[in-house]
Motif scaffolding. Structure first.
Motif, PDB file in Angstrom:
ATOM      1  N   ARG A  48       0.824  -1.205   0.000  1.00  0.00           N
ATOM      2  CA  ARG A  48       0.000   0.000   0.000  1.00  0.00           C
ATOM      3  C   ARG A  48       0.867   1.267   0.000  1.00  0.00           C
ATOM      4  N   MET A  49       2.039   1.208   0.629  1.00  0.00           N
ATOM      5  CA  MET A  49       2.965   2.352   0.550  1.00  0.00           C
ATOM      6  C   MET A  49       3.479   2.512  -0.872  1.00  0.00           C
ATOM      7  N   ILE A  50       3.761   1.413  -1.543  1.00  0.00           N
ATOM      8  CA  ILE A  50       4.212   1.479  -2.937  1.00  0.00           C
ATOM      9  C   ILE A  50       3.120   2.075  -3.821  1.00  0.00           C
ATOM     10  N   ALA A  51       1.866   1.679  -3.548  1.00  0.00           N
ATOM     11  CA  ALA A  51       0.737   2.160  -4.358  1.00  0.00           C
ATOM     12  C   ALA A  51       0.364   3.602  -4.067  1.00  0.00           C
ATOM     13  N   GLY A  52       0.811   4.131  -2.928  1.00  0.00           N
ATOM     14  CA  GLY A  52       0.444   5.482  -2.544  1.00  0.00           C
ATOM     15  C   GLY A  52      -0.818   5.546  -1.707  1.00  0.00           C
ATOM     16  N   LEU A  53      -1.285   4.396  -1.237  1.00  0.00           N
ATOM     17  CA  LEU A  53      -2.480   4.334  -0.391  1.00  0.00           C
ATOM     18  C   LEU A  53      -2.139   4.509   1.085  1.00  0.00           C
ATOM     19  N   GLU A  54      -0.866   4.396   1.415  1.00  0.00           N
ATOM     20  CA  GLU A  54      -0.353   4.651   2.770  1.00  0.00           C
ATOM     21  C   GLU A  54       0.848   5.576   2.648  1.00  0.00           C
ATOM     22  N   ASP A  55       0.959   6.540   3.553  1.00  0.00           N
ATOM     23  CA  ASP A  55       2.134   7.411   3.567  1.00  0.00           C
ATOM     24  C   ASP A  55       3.364   6.636   4.021  1.00  0.00           C
ATOM     25  N   ILE A  56       4.513   6.990   3.481  1.00  0.00           N
ATOM     26  CA  ILE A  56       5.785   6.420   3.907  1.00  0.00           C
ATOM     27  C   ILE A  56       6.323   7.272   5.051  1.00  0.00           C
ATOM     28  N   SER A  57       6.559   6.652   6.209  1.00  0.00           N
ATOM     29  CA  SER A  57       7.023   7.413   7.381  1.00  0.00           C
ATOM     30  C   SER A  57       8.454   7.892   7.211  1.00  0.00           C
ATOM     31  N   SER A  58       9.312   7.029   6.659  1.00  0.00           N
ATOM     32  CA  SER A  58      10.692   7.413   6.356  1.00  0.00           C
ATOM     33  C   SER A  58      11.223   6.513   5.263  1.00  0.00           C
ATOM     34  N   GLY A  59      12.268   6.960   4.584  1.00  0.00           N
ATOM     35  CA  GLY A  59      12.821   6.205   3.470  1.00  0.00           C
ATOM     36  C   GLY A  59      12.401   6.800   2.141  1.00  0.00           C
ATOM     37  N   ALA A  73      -1.288   8.708  -5.346  1.00  0.00           N
ATOM     38  CA  ALA A  73      -1.494   7.407  -5.989  1.00  0.00           C
ATOM     39  C   ALA A  73      -1.816   7.540  -7.475  1.00  0.00           C
ATOM     40  N   LYS A  74      -2.608   8.557  -7.834  1.00  0.00           N
ATOM     41  CA  LYS A  74      -3.052   8.696  -9.225  1.00  0.00           C
ATOM     42  C   LYS A  74      -1.907   9.032 -10.177  1.00  0.00           C
ATOM     43  N   ASP A  75      -0.781   9.515  -9.628  1.00  0.00           N
ATOM     44  CA  ASP A  75       0.349   9.898 -10.474  1.00  0.00           C
ATOM     45  C   ASP A  75       1.460   8.853 -10.496  1.00  0.00           C
ATOM     46  N   ARG A  76       1.210   7.674  -9.951  1.00  0.00           N
ATOM     47  CA  ARG A  76       2.274   6.665  -9.858  1.00  0.00           C
ATOM     48  C   ARG A  76       2.268   5.663 -11.008  1.00  0.00           C
ATOM     49  N   ASP A  77       1.245   5.685 -11.836  1.00  0.00           N
ATOM     50  CA  ASP A  77       1.135   4.781 -12.985  1.00  0.00           C
ATOM     51  C   ASP A  77       1.248   3.320 -12.553  1.00  0.00           C
ATOM     52  N   MET A  78       0.461   2.978 -11.538  1.00  0.00           N
ATOM     53  CA  MET A  78       0.405   1.601 -11.036  1.00  0.00           C
ATOM     54  C   MET A  78      -1.046   1.149 -11.022  1.00  0.00           C
ATOM     55  N   ALA A  79      -1.262  -0.127 -11.163  1.00  0.00           N
ATOM     56  CA  ALA A  79      -2.609  -0.695 -11.089  1.00  0.00           C
ATOM     57  C   ALA A  79      -2.619  -1.759 -10.011  1.00  0.00           C
ATOM     58  N   MET A  80      -3.663  -1.733  -9.172  1.00  0.00           N
ATOM     59  CA  MET A  80      -3.726  -2.647  -8.034  1.00  0.00           C
ATOM     60  C   MET A  80      -4.941  -3.556  -8.160  1.00  0.00           C
ATOM     61  N   VAL A  81      -4.712  -4.848  -7.935  1.00  0.00           N
ATOM     62  CA  VAL A  81      -5.784  -5.842  -7.921  1.00  0.00           C
ATOM     63  C   VAL A  81      -5.992  -6.255  -6.475  1.00  0.00           C
ATOM     64  N   PHE A  82      -7.226  -6.063  -5.983  1.00  0.00           N
ATOM     65  CA  PHE A  82      -7.513  -6.290  -4.573  1.00  0.00           C
ATOM     66  C   PHE A  82      -8.093  -7.685  -4.328  1.00  0.00           C
ATOM     67  N   GLN A  83      -8.109  -8.044  -3.067  1.00  0.00           N
ATOM     68  CA  GLN A  83      -8.644  -9.338  -2.630  1.00  0.00           C
ATOM     69  C   GLN A  83     -10.141  -9.453  -2.928  1.00  0.00           C
ATOM     70  N   ASN A  84     -10.875  -8.356  -2.792  1.00  0.00           N
ATOM     71  CA  ASN A  84     -12.337  -8.431  -2.900  1.00  0.00           C
ATOM     72  C   ASN A  84     -12.860  -7.995  -4.261  1.00  0.00           C
TER      73      ASN A  84
END
Length: 362
Positions: A48-59, A73-84
């Motif tokens: 979720r940090m990679i996707a931009g759905l969670e903030d990265i605290s450090s790093g 998230a909208k500017d990261r050019d990633m697509a996520m497939v969820f469990q549900n």
């Protein structure tokens, strides 16, 4: 395709709970990386940090060399497939797959071509006019993947996508994901708690526990050369057997058994003479015919193999419990004694739980 780099990434929540510790990983173009570990180990948080759905605290997080640590998230050019699946029930399959492109106001003809192409790849062409409720769980998950494919993202992210499927559908959909990866040659990150998915899908596995990376390597590296007891116990089915033994004059001495060391094993354990270590033996590395007695208490016949459960030396102690995966359909009865040998052994430091490789294998 894309490459991804995580440098010292951490996640700390408001209550000062650290969910991910010092995560470092470089993902190459077209690589399939699987993050695996038990529930709560931090793997989904990392995704979720990679996707931009969670903030990265450090790093820092880099995509194709560009720092995207703070990018939305909208500017990261990633697509996520969820469990549900996250499909819109009032829309047709076609409309679900086209939705993100429609929001972008892409040319309708371009959208049509992309949706038809994705549907053909996923064998969904005949389902495009149906609603999600008319499809099986496996088909709905394919629709979710199709919705990602039409976007042609740099990176595909999968968050436990097979968890809601039954065993048969999991196997079939797993094979479809593997074929999809080969066909698209796409960079993919996949989160699961299922080691079978990790071993069969991954180019490399990231094994995590309690927010820490325990080992990164190919499936065979984690299976054959686990870095510590956690990886050894998590990877492999049935799990590895563990025993406390003492290294003594070229022999491993357990509470109720002894087994000789090879010359190579003696060299590996030279620094542990007279000390206790943890011996690990995979069930499939136990063979009939040896000097270690196992008193059987149950069998699980699996066709070509049998799982034989017993206690070494007839003890009822949990520390002497052992599972052997023997070839063929075994007819051992409760109370029978079978003599076995350990064909392959793994050694772990009793204090650190890290694997012991010897001076030349570190």
């Amino acid at each position: 395709m894309a490459n991804l780099r995580l440098e010292h990434v951490e996640k700390v929540y408001d209550n000062n709970v650290k969910a991910v510790h010092d995560f470092n990983l470089k993902v190459e173009d077209g690589e399939f990386i699987v993050l695996v570990g038990p529930s709560g180990c931090g793997k989904s948080t990392t995704l979720r940090m990679i996707a931009g759905l969670e903030d990265i605290s450090s790093g820092k997080l880099y995509l194709d060399g560009r720092d995207i640590t703070a990018a939305p998230a909208k500017d990261r050019d990633m697509a996520m497939v969820f469990q549900n699946y996250a499909l819109y029930g009032h829309m047709t399959i076609y409309e679900n797959m086209a939705f993100s492109l429609t929001l972008r106001k892409e040319n309708p003809n371009v959208i049509h071509k992309k949706v038809l192409a994705a549907a053909e790849i996923l064998d969904l062409t005949a389902q495009l006019n149906k609603k999600p409720s008319q499809l099986s769980g496996g088909q709905r998950q394919r629709v979710a993947m199709g919705r990602s494919i039409v976007r042609n993202p740099k990176l595909f992210l999968f968050d436990e996508p097979l968890s809601n499927l039954d065993a048969k559908l999991r196997g079939a959909t797993r094979r479809e994901i593997l074929l999809l990866h080969k066909r698209l040659e796409a960079t993919m990150l996949y989160v699961t708690h299922d080691q079978t998915e990790a071993l069969t899908l991954a180019d490399r596995i990231v094994c995590m526990s309690m927010g820490h990376v325990q080992q990164i390597g190919t499936p065979i590296e984690l299976y054959d050369r686990p870095a510590n007891i956690f990886v050894a116990s998590f990877i492999g089915l049935p799990p590895m057997n563990f025993f406390t033994v003492r290294v003594q004059n070229g022999t491993l001495v357990g509470e109720r058994f002894k087994t000789a060391l090879t010359a190579e094993e003696k060299a590996i354990l030279a620094a542990y003479e007279g000390k206790e270590i943890t011996l690990g033996v995979r069930p499939e590395n136990i063979v009939e015919g040896g000097d270690i007695p196992v008193k059987v208490f149950s069998n699980e016949n699996l066709g070509m193999n049998t799982l034989v459960h017993g206690h070494i030396g007839g003890s009822a102690s949990a520390s002497d419990r052992i599972t052997a995966k023997l070839h063929g359909w075994c007819q051992y009865k409760p109370g029978d004694t079978v003599m076995v040998n350990f064909k392959r052994k793994h050694f772990f430091d009793k204090e650190t739980t890290n694997a012991i490789w010897g001076e030349d294998k570190k």
